[in-house]
Design a protein around this motif. Sequence first.
Motif, PDB file in Angstrom:
ATOM      1  N   ALA A   1      42.104  68.723  31.683  1.00  0.00           N
ATOM      2  CA  ALA A   1      43.387  68.594  32.380  1.00  0.00           C
ATOM      3  C   ALA A   1      43.642  67.116  32.662  1.00  0.00           C
ATOM      4  N   THR A   2      44.809  66.856  33.193  1.00  0.00           N
ATOM      5  CA  THR A   2      45.176  65.511  33.610  1.00  0.00           C
ATOM      6  C   THR A   2      45.474  65.540  35.100  1.00  0.00           C
ATOM      7  N   LEU A   3      44.915  64.577  35.817  1.00  0.00           N
ATOM      8  CA  LEU A   3      45.166  64.442  37.250  1.00  0.00           C
ATOM      9  C   LEU A   3      46.140  63.292  37.467  1.00  0.00           C
ATOM     10  N   GLN A   4      47.094  63.504  38.353  1.00  0.00           N
ATOM     11  CA  GLN A   4      48.007  62.437  38.764  1.00  0.00           C
ATOM     12  C   GLN A   4      47.411  61.797  40.015  1.00  0.00           C
ATOM     13  N   LEU A   5      46.999  60.550  39.900  1.00  0.00           N
ATOM     14  CA  LEU A   5      46.400  59.821  41.023  1.00  0.00           C
ATOM     15  C   LEU A   5      47.542  59.172  41.785  1.00  0.00           C
ATOM     16  N   ASP A   6      48.005  59.890  42.814  1.00  0.00           N
ATOM     17  CA  ASP A   6      49.255  59.503  43.454  1.00  0.00           C
ATOM     18  C   ASP A   6      49.183  59.415  44.974  1.00  0.00           C
TER      19      ASP A   6
ATOM     20  N   PRO B   1      38.985  65.845  45.369  1.00  0.00           N
ATOM     21  CA  PRO B   1      38.767  64.856  44.306  1.00  0.00           C
ATOM     22  C   PRO B   1      39.313  63.493  44.713  1.00  0.00           C
ATOM     23  N   HIS B   2      38.490  62.471  44.500  1.00  0.00           N
ATOM     24  CA  HIS B   2      38.896  61.117  44.874  1.00  0.00           C
ATOM     25  C   HIS B   2      38.051  60.094  44.127  1.00  0.00           C
ATOM     26  N   ILE B   3      38.580  58.895  44.058  1.00  0.00           N
ATOM     27  CA  ILE B   3      37.883  57.742  43.492  1.00  0.00           C
ATOM     28  C   ILE B   3      37.756  56.741  44.627  1.00  0.00           C
ATOM     29  N   THR B   4      36.540  56.379  44.968  1.00  0.00           N
ATOM     30  CA  THR B   4      36.325  55.414  46.052  1.00  0.00           C
ATOM     31  C   THR B   4      36.748  54.023  45.579  1.00  0.00           C
TER      32      THR B   4
ATOM     33  N   PRO C   1      46.327  48.609  55.224  1.00  0.00           N
ATOM     34  CA  PRO C   1      47.743  48.963  55.301  1.00  0.00           C
ATOM     35  C   PRO C   1      48.152  49.752  54.053  1.00  0.00           C
ATOM     36  N   ALA C   2      49.168  50.557  54.203  1.00  0.00           N
ATOM     37  CA  ALA C   2      49.656  51.336  53.059  1.00  0.00           C
ATOM     38  C   ALA C   2      50.064  50.390  51.938  1.00  0.00           C
ATOM     39  N   PRO C   3      49.815  50.808  50.696  1.00  0.00           N
ATOM     40  CA  PRO C   3      50.211  49.947  49.577  1.00  0.00           C
ATOM     41  C   PRO C   3      51.728  49.794  49.509  1.00  0.00           C
ATOM     42  N   VAL C   4      52.173  48.630  49.062  1.00  0.00           N
ATOM     43  CA  VAL C   4      53.608  48.376  48.898  1.00  0.00           C
ATOM     44  C   VAL C   4      54.160  49.300  47.821  1.00  0.00           C
ATOM     45  N   GLN C   5      53.423  49.429  46.730  1.00  0.00           N
ATOM     46  CA  GLN C   5      53.813  50.310  45.631  1.00  0.00           C
ATOM     47  C   GLN C   5      52.841  51.484  45.606  1.00  0.00           C
ATOM     48  N   ALA C   6      53.374  52.687  45.781  1.00  0.00           N
ATOM     49  CA  ALA C   6      52.531  53.879  45.769  1.00  0.00           C
ATOM     50  C   ALA C   6      51.841  54.010  44.413  1.00  0.00           C
ATOM     51  N   PRO C   7      50.636  54.560  44.395  1.00  0.00           N
ATOM     52  CA  PRO C   7      49.962  54.732  43.109  1.00  0.00           C
ATOM     53  C   PRO C   7      50.692  55.747  42.240  1.00  0.00           C
ATOM     54  N   ALA C   8      50.742  55.484  40.968  1.00  0.00           N
ATOM     55  CA  ALA C   8      51.344  56.394  39.989  1.00  0.00           C
ATOM     56  C   ALA C   8      50.512  56.278  38.719  1.00  0.00           C
ATOM     57  N   LEU C   9      49.264  56.679  38.828  1.00  0.00           N
ATOM     58  CA  LEU C   9      48.320  56.568  37.721  1.00  0.00           C
ATOM     59  C   LEU C   9      47.896  57.972  37.308  1.00  0.00           C
ATOM     60  N   SER C  10      47.420  58.093  36.101  1.00  0.00           N
ATOM     61  CA  SER C  10      46.935  59.403  35.676  1.00  0.00           C
ATOM     62  C   SER C  10      45.572  59.250  35.026  1.00  0.00           C
ATOM     63  N   MET C  11      44.845  60.342  35.039  1.00  0.00           N
ATOM     64  CA  MET C  11      43.507  60.358  34.479  1.00  0.00           C
ATOM     65  C   MET C  11      43.304  61.693  33.782  1.00  0.00           C
ATOM     66  N   HIS C  12      42.942  61.641  32.523  1.00  0.00           N
ATOM     67  CA  HIS C  12      42.642  62.847  31.767  1.00  0.00           C
ATOM     68  C   HIS C  12      41.129  63.059  31.782  1.00  0.00           C
ATOM     69  N   TYR C  13      40.722  64.299  31.961  1.00  0.00           N
ATOM     70  CA  TYR C  13      39.292  64.598  31.856  1.00  0.00           C
ATOM     71  C   TYR C  13      39.099  65.743  30.867  1.00  0.00           C
ATOM     72  N   ALA C  14      38.081  65.611  30.033  1.00  0.00           N
ATOM     73  CA  ALA C  14      37.768  66.621  29.021  1.00  0.00           C
ATOM     74  C   ALA C  14      36.279  66.935  29.022  1.00  0.00           C
ATOM     75  N   ALA C  15      35.585  66.452  30.055  1.00  0.00           N
ATOM     76  CA  ALA C  15      34.144  66.683  30.170  1.00  0.00           C
ATOM     77  C   ALA C  15      33.741  66.416  31.610  1.00  0.00           C
TER      78      ALA C  15
ATOM     79  N   TYR D   1      37.812  53.987  51.667  1.00  0.00           N
ATOM     80  CA  TYR D   1      39.220  54.079  51.292  1.00  0.00           C
ATOM     81  C   TYR D   1      39.268  54.552  49.843  1.00  0.00           C
ATOM     82  N   TRP D   2      40.105  55.553  49.555  1.00  0.00           N
ATOM     83  CA  TRP D   2      40.064  56.205  48.250  1.00  0.00           C
ATOM     84  C   TRP D   2      41.451  56.418  47.660  1.00  0.00           C
ATOM     85  N   LEU D   3      41.426  56.735  46.363  1.00  0.00           N
ATOM     86  CA  LEU D   3      42.604  57.094  45.572  1.00  0.00           C
ATOM     87  C   LEU D   3      42.350  58.477  44.984  1.00  0.00           C
ATOM     88  N   GLY D   4      43.364  59.324  44.979  1.00  0.00           N
ATOM     89  CA  GLY D   4      43.169  60.660  44.405  1.00  0.00           C
ATOM     90  C   GLY D   4      44.485  61.358  44.136  1.00  0.00           C
ATOM     91  N   PRO D   5      44.398  62.597  43.684  1.00  0.00           N
ATOM     92  CA  PRO D   5      45.605  63.388  43.435  1.00  0.00           C
ATOM     93  C   PRO D   5      46.038  64.142  44.692  1.00  0.00           C
TER      94      PRO D   5
END
Length: 174
Positions: free
Chosen positions: A71-76, A123-126, A136-150, A87-91
């Motif tokens: 699947a693909t996760l939207q890291l947003d 699910p999160h990425i440290t 502080p909150a980021p000026v630009q919100a994250p809009a990244l994606s990550m595909h996982y197949a394993a 502090y982390w980033l995740g879907p």
Amino acid sequence: MRVFFGLELAPSTSLQISDWRDRQLTCDGRPVPPANFHITLAFIGALDNAAMERLCLSVDGWQAQQRNQSATLQLDCTGYWHKQRVYWLGPQHWPESLTRLAQKLNTLGSAAGAKRDRNPFRPHITLFRGCSSAPPAPVQAPALSMHYAAFALFESRQGRQGVSYHVLEEWRLP
């Protein structure tokens, strides 16, 4: 050997995350090196070789019967855990199948002798460790994606340069 199950990020995704973090966030914590970015599915902890072999065999057997899918996760979204000082980033949203995968790997780890993690799966990425407060909150919100197949079994190694993670075994998802 200290091990955990996780999702490995493609190098290009790690670099995109690192670039976004470095442009958007300031934090008094230690930035995690992009090579260490991953999503933990189940922390297993220290196991001896015999327990590791039992664990891998049980995952092999279970995985042969399953239909877990890539699947693909939207890291947003980002977040801060005060107790862990992380502090982390995740879907915001993720497939239920990913939660079931994490729960099953946690159960298989317990059967091999690991302590069962009772925390809910998130699910999160440290991005930073050792933060005294949330950045502080980021000026630009994250809009990244990550595909996982394993998913993989990682070893956590302590070295002169700090901690590094190494894939010991990998299981493909259709």
